[in-house]
Scaffold this active site. Structure first.
Site, PDB file in Angstrom:
ATOM      1  N   ARG A 153     -24.842   5.739 -20.191  1.00  9.19           N
ATOM      2  CA  ARG A 153     -23.618   6.406 -20.655  1.00  9.19           C
ATOM      3  C   ARG A 153     -22.661   6.577 -19.487  1.00  9.19           C
ATOM      4  NH1 ARG A 153     -24.756  11.694 -22.388  1.00  9.19           N
ATOM      5  NH2 ARG A 153     -22.700  11.729 -23.321  1.00  9.19           N
ATOM      6  N   ARG A 167     -24.149  20.652 -17.839  1.00  9.38           N
ATOM      7  CA  ARG A 167     -25.161  20.965 -16.851  1.00  9.38           C
ATOM      8  C   ARG A 167     -25.742  22.338 -17.152  1.00  9.38           C
ATOM      9  NH1 ARG A 167     -25.605  21.874 -11.309  1.00  9.38           N
ATOM     10  NH2 ARG A 167     -23.984  23.448 -11.321  1.00  9.38           N
ATOM     11  N   LYS A 190     -35.487  13.465 -17.186  1.00 10.53           N
ATOM     12  CA  LYS A 190     -35.102  12.564 -18.282  1.00 10.53           C
ATOM     13  C   LYS A 190     -36.164  11.495 -18.528  1.00 10.53           C
ATOM     14  CE  LYS A 190     -31.061   9.840 -19.573  1.00 10.53           C
ATOM     15  NZ  LYS A 190     -29.596   9.870 -19.488  1.00 10.53           N
TER      16      LYS A 190
END
Ligand code: BTN
Length: 326
Positions: free
Chosen positions: A124, A323, A189
């Site tokens: 992304r 965030r 992630k």
């Protein structure tokens, strides 16, 4: 014809020693050429080592993508809606490949693509997605959503729910989704989703949903990743790449059909279960503006709700990045 290099990977994939002589014979090339290909595999990030007198060995065996095994996890219904499942050794990007073939899509149907390696994997926000050979999953699904007037913006959240569920079916627990569609485990992630949309609001949509799942990241590739990440290899689960690829594709097809029929509404309960941000203090970056507040879930379009100085406002995925503040 499959190139000699990929044939060599297949010969070594089980992790057994193969002598240079044997390999040269099977591939019908010289021993010097075998050695050259082995060097190229090392450059691909594969952990091949050579032992005098025994030959070459892949330190950790590879489970290569296998069409028949993948298709075993696809239902008749899914197979009947897919016009192609293309599996490549190497491609620039599975999303790009399907984008080049968008005009071959027909309404309510799709095409899938997977690869062992991407040479120009996309993430992304214009980032690249590190995509070494044979060790992760790179899977894309193109679909023609023929529902004029439908709101498409929640699709990326529905896809994230779909992938999280497929991972859970492999016994991977405590997964969460960081809005809009990053799959997290232990604060790092595990999988990312890239959605490419073409069409216009009010009309039909041709979408390409790309999923990258970190299965076993080789250390050479890991050095290039610029965010905290995790892969499946360190977890207490045994992952069959073909089963994961098949089940993820099965989930994606049925969930994209569900999204086209019922919209994001039918995913919101599951979303809430996975939502990592809800109730937490977060910071949104919008251009060079920073807004801090408390995440309050999503609205009916999948926009993020942020409580800031007592009021709640919604933010769309294209306009902000998020965030956790704590
Ligand atoms: C992200 O930045 O989180 C999105 C990553 C998406 C990666 C996948 S891998 C398969 C597909 N092909 C690509 O080039 N990107 C997506």
């Amino acid at each position: 014809m499959m190139s000699k290099r990929f044939q060599l990977i297949e010969l070594l994939s089980e992790g057994r020693f193969c002598s240079g002589v044997q390999l040269a014979e099977k591939l019908a090339i010289s021993r010097a050429a075998v050695w050259k290909h082995v060097q190229a595999l090392v450059e691909l990030g594969l952990d091949v080592h050579a032992v005098r007198g025994r030959g070459y060995q892949l330190r950790s065996p590879l489970q290569l993508l296998d069409r028949d095994r993948i298709q075993r996890f696809l239902s008749q219904h899914t197979l009947s809606r897919l016009d192609a499942v293309d599996i490549f050794n190497s491609v620039d990007s599975t999303n790009e490949y399907l984008r080049r073939n968008l005009d071959r899509l027909s309404p309510g149907r799709g095409r899938a693509c997977m690869a062992e390696q991407q040479t120009a994997g996309r993430g992304r926000r214009g980032r690249s997605w590190v995509s070494p050979y044979g060790s992760s999953l790179y899977l894309s699904l193109a679909w023609f959503i023929d529902q004029p007037g439908m709101s498409i913006s929640g699709l990326s959240l529905a896809i994230a729910v779909s992938v999280a569920r497929a991972l859970e079916e492999h016994g991977i627990e405590r997964l969460g989704i960081k809005w809009p569609n990053d799959i997290f485990l232990e604060g790092r992630k595990l999988a990312g989703i890239l959605l490419d949309l073409s069409g216009e609001s009010g009309g039909a949509w041709r979408v390409v949903a790309g999923v990258g799942i970190n299965v076993r990241m080789p250390s050479t590739a890991a050095e290039q990743i610029d965010q905290p990440w995790i892969d499946l290899s360190g977890l207490n689960v045994s992952v069959d790449r073909n089963r994961l690829a098949g089940q993820a594709l099965e989930a994606l097809v049925s969930d994209i059909i569900r999204f086209a029929d019922q919209g994001l509404d039918s995913f919101t309960d599951e979303w809430t279960r996975y939502d990592l941000l809800s109730g937490r203090v977060i910071e949104l970056r919008q251009g060079d503006r920073m807004i801090a507040g408390i995440a309050r879930g999503i609205d009916t379009d999948g926009a993020l709700l942020l409580e800031h100085q007592g009021t709640i406002r919604s933010y769309h995925a294209g306009e902000v990045s998020v965030r956790l503040a704590e």
